[in-house]
Scaffold this motif. Structure first.
Motif, PDB file in Angstrom:
ATOM      1  N   THR A  18       0.580  -1.089  -0.593  1.00 17.80           N
ATOM      2  CA  THR A  18       0.191  -0.203   0.428  1.00 17.80           C
ATOM      3  C   THR A  18       0.715   1.121  -0.145  1.00 17.80           C
ATOM      4  OG1 THR A  18      -0.375  -0.080   2.504  1.00 17.80           O
ATOM      5  CG2 THR A  18      -2.133  -1.053   1.306  1.00 17.80           C
ATOM      6  N   ASP A  19       2.059   1.039   0.493  1.00 25.03           N
ATOM      7  CA  ASP A  19       3.222   2.304   0.445  1.00 25.03           C
ATOM      8  C   ASP A  19       4.986   2.148   0.230  1.00 25.03           C
ATOM      9  OD1 ASP A  19       1.700   4.579   2.349  1.00 25.03           O
ATOM     10  OD2 ASP A  19       1.103   2.324   2.339  1.00 25.03           O
ATOM     11  N   ILE A  20       5.408   2.651  -0.162  1.00 27.88           N
ATOM     12  CA  ILE A  20       6.853   2.760  -0.869  1.00 27.88           C
ATOM     13  C   ILE A  20       7.082   4.088  -0.953  1.00 27.88           C
ATOM     14  CG2 ILE A  20       5.863   1.231  -2.666  1.00 27.88           C
ATOM     15  CD1 ILE A  20       6.878   3.900  -4.414  1.00 27.88           C
ATOM     16  N   TYR A  21       8.485   3.452   0.091  1.00 23.79           N
ATOM     17  CA  TYR A  21       9.276   4.337   1.054  1.00 23.79           C
ATOM     18  C   TYR A  21      10.671   4.344  -0.073  1.00 23.79           C
ATOM     19  CZ  TYR A  21       5.933   3.933   4.929  1.00 23.79           C
ATOM     20  OH  TYR A  21       4.930   3.862   5.444  1.00 23.79           O
ATOM     21  N   ILE A  22      10.657   5.432  -0.621  1.00 24.01           N
ATOM     22  CA  ILE A  22      11.736   5.475  -1.725  1.00 24.01           C
ATOM     23  C   ILE A  22      13.191   6.070  -1.531  1.00 24.01           C
ATOM     24  CG2 ILE A  22      12.561   6.153  -4.157  1.00 24.01           C
ATOM     25  CD1 ILE A  22      10.411   4.266  -4.484  1.00 24.01           C
ATOM     26  N   LEU A  23      14.805   5.517  -0.816  1.00 21.14           N
ATOM     27  CA  LEU A  23      15.182   5.789  -0.225  1.00 21.14           C
ATOM     28  C   LEU A  23      16.155   7.042  -1.712  1.00 21.14           C
ATOM     29  CD1 LEU A  23      17.658   5.458   1.603  1.00 21.14           C
ATOM     30  CD2 LEU A  23      19.267   4.944  -0.015  1.00 21.14           C
ATOM     31  N   VAL A  24      16.620   8.316  -1.033  1.00 17.46           N
ATOM     32  CA  VAL A  24      16.550   9.822  -2.096  1.00 17.46           C
ATOM     33  C   VAL A  24      17.583  10.415  -1.438  1.00 17.46           C
ATOM     34  CG1 VAL A  24      14.504   9.362  -3.705  1.00 17.46           C
ATOM     35  CG2 VAL A  24      14.391  11.062  -0.924  1.00 17.46           C
ATOM     36  N   ARG A  25      18.088  11.676  -1.583  1.00 17.14           N
ATOM     37  CA  ARG A  25      19.053  12.061  -0.969  1.00 17.14           C
ATOM     38  C   ARG A  25      19.252  14.014  -1.150  1.00 17.14           C
ATOM     39  NH1 ARG A  25      22.521   9.134  -4.550  1.00 17.14           N
ATOM     40  NH2 ARG A  25      22.705  10.391  -5.173  1.00 17.14           N
ATOM     41  N   LEU A  77       4.193   9.566  -9.874  1.00 20.74           N
ATOM     42  CA  LEU A  77       3.422   9.647 -10.940  1.00 20.74           C
ATOM     43  C   LEU A  77       2.959   7.985 -10.443  1.00 20.74           C
ATOM     44  CD1 LEU A  77       2.300  10.011 -13.251  1.00 20.74           C
ATOM     45  CD2 LEU A  77       4.082  10.420 -14.590  1.00 20.74           C
ATOM     46  N   LYS A  78       3.808   6.365 -10.839  1.00 20.25           N
ATOM     47  CA  LYS A  78       3.417   5.228 -11.319  1.00 20.25           C
ATOM     48  C   LYS A  78       2.615   4.588 -10.113  1.00 20.25           C
ATOM     49  CE  LYS A  78       7.376   4.351 -14.379  1.00 20.25           C
ATOM     50  NZ  LYS A  78       8.594   3.292 -14.498  1.00 20.25           N
ATOM     51  N   ALA A  79       2.756   5.112  -8.778  1.00 18.46           N
ATOM     52  CA  ALA A  79       2.202   4.653  -7.526  1.00 18.46           C
ATOM     53  C   ALA A  79       0.825   5.315  -7.446  1.00 18.46           C
ATOM     54  CB  ALA A  79       3.473   5.449  -6.091  1.00 18.46           C
ATOM     55  N   ASP A  80       0.542   6.622  -7.939  1.00 20.80           N
ATOM     56  CA  ASP A  80      -0.834   7.143  -7.894  1.00 20.80           C
ATOM     57  C   ASP A  80      -1.535   6.616  -8.915  1.00 20.80           C
ATOM     58  OD1 ASP A  80      -0.087   8.575  -6.192  1.00 20.80           O
ATOM     59  OD2 ASP A  80       0.309  10.504  -7.127  1.00 20.80           O
ATOM     60  N   SER A  81      -0.761   5.463 -10.196  1.00 22.73           N
ATOM     61  CA  SER A  81      -1.773   5.409 -10.954  1.00 22.73           C
ATOM     62  C   SER A  81      -2.085   4.046 -10.536  1.00 22.73           C
ATOM     63  CB  SER A  81      -0.921   5.272 -12.526  1.00 22.73           C
ATOM     64  OG  SER A  81      -0.320   3.750 -12.131  1.00 22.73           O
ATOM     65  N   VAL A  82      -1.524   3.891  -9.243  1.00 22.77           N
ATOM     66  CA  VAL A  82      -2.570   1.933  -8.646  1.00 22.77           C
ATOM     67  C   VAL A  82      -2.778   2.325  -7.249  1.00 22.77           C
ATOM     68  CG1 VAL A  82      -0.486   0.354 -10.371  1.00 22.77           C
ATOM     69  CG2 VAL A  82       0.069   1.279  -8.311  1.00 22.77           C
ATOM     70  N   GLY A  83      -2.445   2.954  -7.038  1.00 25.42           N
ATOM     71  CA  GLY A  83      -3.210   3.647  -6.083  1.00 25.42           C
ATOM     72  C   GLY A  83      -1.992   2.998  -4.557  1.00 25.42           C
ATOM     73  N   ILE A  84      -1.487   3.053  -5.758  1.00 24.30           N
ATOM     74  CA  ILE A  84      -0.307   3.058  -3.772  1.00 24.30           C
ATOM     75  C   ILE A  84       0.084   4.367  -3.321  1.00 24.30           C
ATOM     76  CG2 ILE A  84       2.576   2.113  -2.714  1.00 24.30           C
ATOM     77  CD1 ILE A  84       2.067  -0.152  -5.177  1.00 24.30           C
ATOM     78  N   LYS A  85       0.524   4.687  -2.105  1.00 19.63           N
ATOM     79  CA  LYS A  85       0.983   6.170  -1.044  1.00 19.63           C
ATOM     80  C   LYS A  85       2.818   6.261  -1.526  1.00 19.63           C
ATOM     81  CE  LYS A  85      -3.136   6.262   1.629  1.00 19.63           C
ATOM     82  NZ  LYS A  85      -3.556   6.289   2.931  1.00 19.63           N
ATOM     83  N   THR A  86       3.122   7.424  -1.354  1.00 22.94           N
ATOM     84  CA  THR A  86       4.422   7.166  -1.851  1.00 22.94           C
ATOM     85  C   THR A  86       5.346   7.897  -0.493  1.00 22.94           C
ATOM     86  OG1 THR A  86       4.375   7.823  -4.731  1.00 22.94           O
ATOM     87  CG2 THR A  86       7.059   7.967  -3.394  1.00 22.94           C
ATOM     88  N   ASN A  87       6.223   7.468   0.249  1.00 20.70           N
ATOM     89  CA  ASN A  87       6.919   8.533   0.865  1.00 20.70           C
ATOM     90  C   ASN A  87       8.504   8.163   0.518  1.00 20.70           C
ATOM     91  OD1 ASN A  87       5.138   8.178   3.479  1.00 20.70           O
ATOM     92  ND2 ASN A  87       4.974   6.169   1.732  1.00 20.70           N
ATOM     93  N   ALA A  88       9.218   9.354   1.142  1.00 23.02           N
ATOM     94  CA  ALA A  88      10.876   9.431   0.821  1.00 23.02           C
ATOM     95  C   ALA A  88      11.160   8.588   2.031  1.00 23.02           C
ATOM     96  CB  ALA A  88      11.146  11.264   0.872  1.00 23.02           C
ATOM     97  N   TRP A  89      12.705   7.993   1.679  1.00 26.69           N
ATOM     98  CA  TRP A  89      13.294   7.579   2.806  1.00 26.69           C
ATOM     99  C   TRP A  89      14.198   8.302   2.788  1.00 26.69           C
ATOM    100  CZ3 TRP A  89      15.523   1.893   1.874  1.00 26.69           C
ATOM    101  CH2 TRP A  89      16.000   1.834   2.607  1.00 26.69           C
ATOM    102  N   VAL A  90      14.562   9.065   3.877  1.00 25.34           N
ATOM    103  CA  VAL A  90      15.886  10.013   3.489  1.00 25.34           C
ATOM    104  C   VAL A  90      16.593   9.732   5.476  1.00 25.34           C
ATOM    105  CG1 VAL A  90      14.842  11.592   2.478  1.00 25.34           C
ATOM    106  CG2 VAL A  90      14.507  11.620   5.598  1.00 25.34           C
ATOM    107  N   PHE A  91      17.663  10.322   5.062  1.00 28.25           N
ATOM    108  CA  PHE A  91      18.399   9.940   6.412  1.00 28.25           C
ATOM    109  C   PHE A  91      19.676  11.114   7.013  1.00 28.25           C
ATOM    110  CE2 PHE A  91      19.236   5.545   4.835  1.00 28.25           C
ATOM    111  CZ  PHE A  91      19.669   5.069   5.905  1.00 28.25           C
ATOM    112  N   PRO A  92      19.251  11.368   7.784  1.00 29.85           N
ATOM    113  CA  PRO A  92      20.222  12.449   8.768  1.00 29.85           C
ATOM    114  C   PRO A  92      20.859  13.925   7.255  1.00 29.85           C
ATOM    115  CG  PRO A  92      19.879  11.153  10.144  1.00 29.85           C
ATOM    116  CD  PRO A  92      19.785  10.333   9.208  1.00 29.85           C
ATOM    117  N   GLY A  93      20.207  15.249   7.824  1.00 29.81           N
ATOM    118  CA  GLY A  93      20.773  15.925   7.263  1.00 29.81           C
ATOM    119  C   GLY A  93      19.980  15.884   5.823  1.00 29.81           C
ATOM    120  N   PHE A  94      19.574  15.760   5.337  1.00 27.52           N
ATOM    121  CA  PHE A  94      18.307  15.779   4.126  1.00 27.52           C
ATOM    122  C   PHE A  94      17.632  16.921   4.742  1.00 27.52           C
ATOM    123  CE2 PHE A  94      14.324  15.486   1.446  1.00 27.52           C
ATOM    124  CZ  PHE A  94      15.394  15.080   0.417  1.00 27.52           C
ATOM    125  N   LYS A  95      17.615  17.993   3.487  1.00 32.53           N
ATOM    126  CA  LYS A  95      17.454  19.669   3.900  1.00 32.53           C
ATOM    127  C   LYS A  95      16.030  19.970   2.492  1.00 32.53           C
ATOM    128  CE  LYS A  95      21.465  20.507   5.626  1.00 32.53           C
ATOM    129  NZ  LYS A  95      21.080  20.716   7.265  1.00 32.53           N
TER     130      LYS A  95
END
Length: 206
Positions: free
Chosen positions: A26-33, A46-64
């Motif tokens: 139901t949810d994806i957590y995408i690692l980004v910098r 865009l792709k997740a919305d098309s099938v009804g999946i929620k998108t989340n950013a997966w980030v580490f400390p220092g993300f701005k």
């Protein structure tokens, strides 16, 4: 049910989002910098919305760029697996403020299994806490998985999402069988808001 994706090893362009949806994700957590978040998250959403999946950013400390992600209507998960959580509370509070209107979660080491992890300090500043409940790495049984999530839910009701590994341990990357994973999910499902699955290497959903 959530699923962690590292686009360096599982490019978003190669993921079959319909297969993810059919598998119960139901949810994806995408690692980004800081330097790649916009392009990766734009494509994933865009792709997740098309099938009804929620998108989340997966980030580490220092993300701005948490506020920019929030304006994209994407959730944010801050990964703070540390033994010095109090040092990160100011950053967590600032990121919570920057992500008003979208889900904000904090990934942390499992309290009790790995000592005192200051969940009481995290609790007021996020929508949910994600303990990394990797039973292979902590060498505990599924019964302990059930009891620890029951304990968390008693202290922090409605605030816990369980992070589960889909391989045996960091020392043994053999994928767990479907039945084993289902047993772990069932052990926590009554005491958590859900689960997020973590897997090393290339996702099977490509």
């Amino acid at each position: 049910m959530g699923y962690y994706i590292n686009p360096k090893v599982t490019p978003v362009s190669k993921i079959n989002f319909t297969t993810l949806k059919d598998a119960g994700i139901t949810d994806i957590y995408i690692l980004v910098r800081n330097d790649n978040y916009y392009s990766i998250l734009s494509e994933a959403k865009l792709k997740a919305d098309s099938v009804g999946i929620k998108t989340n950013a997966w980030v580490f400390p220092g993300f701005k760029h948490a506020s920019q992600i929030a304006r994209m209507k994407i959730g944010v998960q801050l990964d703070v697996e540390t033994y010095h959580m109090p040092d990160y509370i100011p950053e967590i509070k600032a990121m919570r403020k920057a992500t008003q209107g979208v889900p904000f979660s904090v990934c942390a080491k499992p309290e009790k299994w790995d000592g005192y992890q200051y969940y009481d300090l995290l609790y007021p500043h996020c929508d949910y806490i994600v303990p990394m409940l990797y039973i292979g790495d902590y060498q505990v049984e599924i019964t302990h998985l059930k009891s620890v999530t029951q304990f968390y839910n008693y202290i922090y009701p409605g605030k816990i999402v369980a992070g589960l590994e889909t391989y045996e341990s960091d020392q043994n990357l053999t994928p767990k069988g479907k039945n084993t994973l289902l047993k772990e999910i069932r052990a926590v499902q009554h005491h958590t808001r859900g689960v997020i699955l973590f897997r090393f290497g290339l996702s099977k959903f490509h």
